[in-house]
Design an enzyme around this catalytic site. Structure first.
Site, mmCIF file in Angstrom:
data_model
loop_
_atom_site.group_PDB
_atom_site.id
_atom_site.type_symbol
_atom_site.label_atom_id
_atom_site.label_comp_id
_atom_site.label_asym_id
_atom_site.label_seq_id
_atom_site.Cartn_x
_atom_site.Cartn_y
_atom_site.Cartn_z
ATOM 1 N N GLY A 28 -2.821 5.671 3.980
ATOM 2 C CA GLY A 28 -3.064 4.380 4.593
ATOM 3 C C GLY A 28 -3.522 4.535 6.025
ATOM 4 O O GLY A 28 -3.819 5.637 6.487
ATOM 5 N N THR A 29 -3.551 3.414 6.749
ATOM 6 C CA THR A 29 -3.992 3.418 8.137
ATOM 7 C C THR A 29 -3.114 4.320 8.996
ATOM 8 O O THR A 29 -3.593 5.073 9.832
ATOM 9 C CB THR A 29 -3.956 1.986 8.709
ATOM 10 O OG1 THR A 29 -4.651 1.123 7.813
ATOM 11 C CG2 THR A 29 -4.619 1.919 10.071
ATOM 12 N N LYS A 48 7.146 5.502 1.695
ATOM 13 C CA LYS A 48 6.112 5.457 2.732
ATOM 14 C C LYS A 48 6.552 6.361 3.874
ATOM 15 O O LYS A 48 7.641 6.181 4.438
ATOM 16 C CB LYS A 48 5.922 4.018 3.215
ATOM 17 C CG LYS A 48 4.776 3.831 4.180
ATOM 18 C CD LYS A 48 4.552 2.344 4.458
ATOM 19 C CE LYS A 48 3.303 2.120 5.295
ATOM 20 N NZ LYS A 48 3.053 0.681 5.530
ATOM 21 N N ASP A 146 -2.506 -8.133 9.095
ATOM 22 C CA ASP A 146 -3.437 -7.377 8.242
ATOM 23 C C ASP A 146 -3.474 -7.956 6.827
ATOM 24 O O ASP A 146 -3.395 -7.222 5.843
ATOM 25 C CB ASP A 146 -3.053 -5.896 8.210
ATOM 26 C CG ASP A 146 -4.198 -5.002 7.720
ATOM 27 O OD1 ASP A 146 -5.366 -5.463 7.740
ATOM 28 O OD2 ASP A 146 -3.923 -3.858 7.317
#
Length: 285
Positions: A28-29, A48, A146
């Site tokens: 991811g980012t 995560k 986002d």
């Protein structure tokens, strides 16, 4: 262990080898995401792991503001269209992590990219679910920052789930100051692009672009790509293509509400997605 947010949600220091990785990471980012199995409980979860080098430039903007961690924020946002945050903290080897409910399904981005028009009633249902997810974020006291199809997953049973709070901040002006140009460019509100003071209406704009795509499989402006992304986001000051030209039979209240969400001027948008849901309350398909 400190308990925050609700039952089963804990902040703790654990050895991440407790989680057997079942699927390769999705980068991811600011993090890597794994489908994983909790060896202690047998539960399949989302793991995560935050990349400190990628996260630092974003987090440094909030230094001294006592910003909650991503896990703490997620634990406080509770609703049927929100992924559950189960555990978060710093691992025994110093990695920041978040353990989430694993959502099995299709990414909304992939559904849109497939180019197969959804039945009208399905479009309306997904738009309403996305709006309710954002309403839940706002009522919990946060701004997501986002909202885009990439951050929603559609379960086989039809539930749409908002899955990521990596850029989410408390709904306070100090966290939304000019210069914090954060988000996905194709969904970024003009006030963010132009480095102006923002508020929760930036999420309303991003939701409006997402809703437009759900309904039409197309973007209101020429969609940015690659290195042109930030530059193309400046086009959001210009009038978008009217959604009625891409879905001729769209109910007028739905068309008007979505177009209002993507107004360049925040004052012309619905103040909240709760207000948006009121605007389309009488729509049936």
């Amino acid at each position: 262990k400190g308990i925050l947010g609700g039952a089963g949600q804990t902040s703790s220091r654990i050895d991440l080898s407790r989680y057997e990785k079942l699927r390769e990471a999705v980068s991811g980012t600011m993090s890597s995401f794994y489908k994983a199995k909790d060896i202690q409980t047998g539960e399949v979860v989302g793991l995560k792991v935050i990349d400190p080098k990628k996260a630092e430039p974003v987090e440094s903007r909030y230094r001294g503001l006592d910003k909650p961690s991503e896990g703490e924020i997620g634990s406080k946002i509770l609703g049927p269209n929100i992924v559950k945050t189960l555990r978060w903290g710093v691992s025994t080897d110093g990695q920041k992590y978040v353990v989430l409910e694993f959502i099995e399904g299709s990414g909304l981005q992939a559904i849109i990219a497939a180019g197969r028009p959804l039945p009208p009633a399905r479009r309306l249902d997904l738009v309403r679910q996305a709006a309710r997810a954002i309403e839940t974020v706002h009522k919990a006291g946060f701004v997501h920052r986002d909202i885009c199809p990439r951050n929603f997953v559609l379960e086989p049973g039809g539930r749409l789930v908002l899955i990521d709070f990596g850029l989410t901040v408390p709904d306070k002006p100090v966290f939304l100051q000019p210069g914090n140009r954060i988000g996905t460019p194709a969904y970024m509100a003009p006030e963010v692009v132009r480095r102006r003071q923002a508020d929760r209406r930036l999420d309303v704009f991003s939701f409006g672009v997402t809703a437009y795509e759900i309904c039409t499989l197309d973007h209101p402006w020429p969609k940015p790509s690659g290195n042109n992304a930030a530059h193309a986001a400046l086009a959001h000051d210009s009038p978008p293509a009217d959604i009625r030209t891409k879905w001729a039979d769209i109910p007028e209240p739905l068309a008007a509400a979505i177009m209002a969400c993507i107004a360049a001027d925040p004052e012309k948008r619905p103040a909240t997605t709760e207000r948006f849901l009121g605007m389309i309350a009488g729509v049936n398909l």
